[in-house]
Scaffold this motif. Structure first.
Motif, PDB file in Angstrom:
ATOM      1  N   LYS A 186       2.968  -0.348 -45.516  1.00  0.00           N
ATOM      2  CA  LYS A 186       1.770  -0.258 -44.668  1.00  0.00           C
ATOM      3  C   LYS A 186       2.034  -0.730 -43.247  1.00  0.00           C
ATOM      4  O   LYS A 186       1.532  -0.142 -42.300  1.00  0.00           O
ATOM      5  N   THR A 187       2.782  -1.803 -43.106  1.00  0.00           N
ATOM      6  CA  THR A 187       3.023  -2.336 -41.767  1.00  0.00           C
ATOM      7  C   THR A 187       4.053  -1.533 -41.000  1.00  0.00           C
ATOM      8  O   THR A 187       4.094  -1.601 -39.774  1.00  0.00           O
ATOM      9  N   SER A 188       4.885  -0.774 -41.692  1.00  0.00           N
ATOM     10  CA  SER A 188       5.898   0.014 -40.991  1.00  0.00           C
ATOM     11  C   SER A 188       5.377   1.389 -40.574  1.00  0.00           C
ATOM     12  O   SER A 188       6.011   2.057 -39.771  1.00  0.00           O
ATOM     13  N   GLN A 189       4.243   1.793 -41.089  1.00  0.00           N
ATOM     14  CA  GLN A 189       3.688   3.091 -40.726  1.00  0.00           C
ATOM     15  C   GLN A 189       3.083   3.029 -39.333  1.00  0.00           C
ATOM     16  O   GLN A 189       2.381   2.087 -38.987  1.00  0.00           O
ATOM     17  N   ILE A 190       3.365   4.048 -38.529  1.00  0.00           N
ATOM     18  CA  ILE A 190       2.823   4.123 -37.180  1.00  0.00           C
ATOM     19  C   ILE A 190       1.316   4.342 -37.250  1.00  0.00           C
ATOM     20  O   ILE A 190       0.835   5.090 -38.091  1.00  0.00           O
ATOM     21  N   LYS A 191       0.585   3.629 -36.398  1.00  0.00           N
ATOM     22  CA  LYS A 191      -0.869   3.771 -36.346  1.00  0.00           C
ATOM     23  C   LYS A 191      -1.247   4.361 -34.991  1.00  0.00           C
ATOM     24  O   LYS A 191      -0.470   4.296 -34.047  1.00  0.00           O
ATOM     25  N   PHE A 192      -2.443   4.895 -34.918  1.00  0.00           N
ATOM     26  CA  PHE A 192      -2.954   5.438 -33.670  1.00  0.00           C
ATOM     27  C   PHE A 192      -4.195   4.648 -33.277  1.00  0.00           C
ATOM     28  O   PHE A 192      -5.111   4.489 -34.096  1.00  0.00           O
ATOM     29  N   SER A 193      -4.206   4.156 -32.052  1.00  0.00           N
ATOM     30  CA  SER A 193      -5.387   3.445 -31.572  1.00  0.00           C
ATOM     31  C   SER A 193      -6.548   4.434 -31.456  1.00  0.00           C
ATOM     32  O   SER A 193      -6.357   5.654 -31.509  1.00  0.00           O
ATOM     33  N   LYS A 194      -7.738   3.906 -31.278  1.00  0.00           N
ATOM     34  CA  LYS A 194      -8.914   4.765 -31.124  1.00  0.00           C
ATOM     35  C   LYS A 194      -8.737   5.673 -29.910  1.00  0.00           C
ATOM     36  O   LYS A 194      -9.036   6.867 -29.969  1.00  0.00           O
ATOM     37  N   HIS A 195      -8.228   5.109 -28.830  1.00  0.00           N
ATOM     38  CA  HIS A 195      -7.989   5.891 -27.608  1.00  0.00           C
ATOM     39  C   HIS A 195      -6.996   7.014 -27.876  1.00  0.00           C
ATOM     40  O   HIS A 195      -7.220   8.163 -27.484  1.00  0.00           O
ATOM     41  N   ALA A 196      -5.895   6.704 -28.551  1.00  0.00           N
ATOM     42  CA  ALA A 196      -4.878   7.717 -28.835  1.00  0.00           C
ATOM     43  C   ALA A 196      -5.429   8.807 -29.751  1.00  0.00           C
ATOM     44  O   ALA A 196      -5.152   9.990 -29.554  1.00  0.00           O
ATOM     45  N   ALA A 197      -6.214   8.412 -30.743  1.00  0.00           N
ATOM     46  CA  ALA A 197      -6.821   9.398 -31.646  1.00  0.00           C
ATOM     47  C   ALA A 197      -7.750  10.336 -30.879  1.00  0.00           C
ATOM     48  O   ALA A 197      -7.770  11.546 -31.134  1.00  0.00           O
ATOM     49  N   GLN A 198      -8.497   9.788 -29.915  1.00  0.00           N
ATOM     50  CA  GLN A 198      -9.367  10.622 -29.084  1.00  0.00           C
ATOM     51  C   GLN A 198      -8.545  11.578 -28.230  1.00  0.00           C
ATOM     52  O   GLN A 198      -8.908  12.744 -28.074  1.00  0.00           O
ATOM     53  N   ARG A 199      -7.428  11.084 -27.690  1.00  0.00           N
ATOM     54  CA  ARG A 199      -6.560  11.943 -26.871  1.00  0.00           C
ATOM     55  C   ARG A 199      -5.955  13.073 -27.717  1.00  0.00           C
ATOM     56  O   ARG A 199      -5.854  14.207 -27.246  1.00  0.00           O
ATOM     57  N   LEU A 200      -5.552  12.765 -28.920  1.00  0.00           N
ATOM     58  CA  LEU A 200      -5.031  13.811 -29.802  1.00  0.00           C
ATOM     59  C   LEU A 200      -6.073  14.887 -30.045  1.00  0.00           C
ATOM     60  O   LEU A 200      -5.768  16.086 -30.036  1.00  0.00           O
ATOM     61  N   GLN A 201      -7.317  14.471 -30.237  1.00  0.00           N
ATOM     62  CA  GLN A 201      -8.386  15.418 -30.521  1.00  0.00           C
ATOM     63  C   GLN A 201      -8.767  16.218 -29.276  1.00  0.00           C
ATOM     64  O   GLN A 201      -8.842  17.439 -29.330  1.00  0.00           O
ATOM     65  N   THR A 202      -9.001  15.547 -28.157  1.00  0.00           N
ATOM     66  CA  THR A 202      -9.454  16.256 -26.951  1.00  0.00           C
ATOM     67  C   THR A 202      -8.373  17.159 -26.378  1.00  0.00           C
ATOM     68  O   THR A 202      -8.683  18.197 -25.801  1.00  0.00           O
ATOM     69  N   ARG A 203      -7.119  16.771 -26.536  1.00  0.00           N
ATOM     70  CA  ARG A 203      -6.007  17.585 -26.016  1.00  0.00           C
ATOM     71  C   ARG A 203      -5.480  18.556 -27.063  1.00  0.00           C
ATOM     72  O   ARG A 203      -4.486  19.227 -26.840  1.00  0.00           O
TER      73      ARG A 203
END
Length: 128
Positions: free
Chosen positions: A45-62
């Motif tokens: 769990k700790t080694s898996q890359i996470k996405f911040s809320k901001h990054a998740a929004q950028r992935l969606q909007t872009r």
């Protein structure tokens, strides 16, 4: 003094009673090894890359869709950045750019048009 050996009920025995299965003896429950230990699960769990809320929004909007292979390469690059002692790293995966907080293993932002991009406050870059 006469001491009676107490036999305690294991979690497996209680679970089997609740599910109506055949009872499991305490000896049987000790012989079976769990598939993964708590340490293994925590490490995964700790080694898996996470996405911040901001990054998740950028992935969606872009409209950035990442494949599993790209996520694996991003994860690998974050590990390389950690090994090199980086704190904030730019990671390039194909035509995608990610700013990764290495200590938290978290993507802070994502960019898919890097033709005129300027990245600040990074201490290293990995092109993967």
């Amino acid at each position: 003094m006469n001491v009676k050996q107490a036999e305690y009920t294991s979690i497996e025995q209680l679970r089997s009673r609740l599910q109506g299965a055949a009872p499991v003896s305490a000896a049987d429950s000790r012989d079976t090894k769990p598939a993964k230990t708590f340490r293994d699960i925590l490490t995964d769990k700790t080694s898996q890359i996470k996405f911040s809320k901001h990054a998740a929004q950028r992935l969606q909007t872009r409209q950035i869709d990442m494949s599993e292979e790209q996520r694996a390469r991003l994860q690998d690059a974050a590990g390389q950045a950690r090994e090199k002692g980086m704190r904030e790293s730019l990671v390039m995966v194909d035509n995608l750019a990610f700013i990764v907080n290495v200590a938290n293993n978290t993507v802070i932002t994502a960019v898919n048009d890097t033709s005129h991009a300027v990245f600040t406050n990074i201490d290293g870059a990995i092109i993967n």
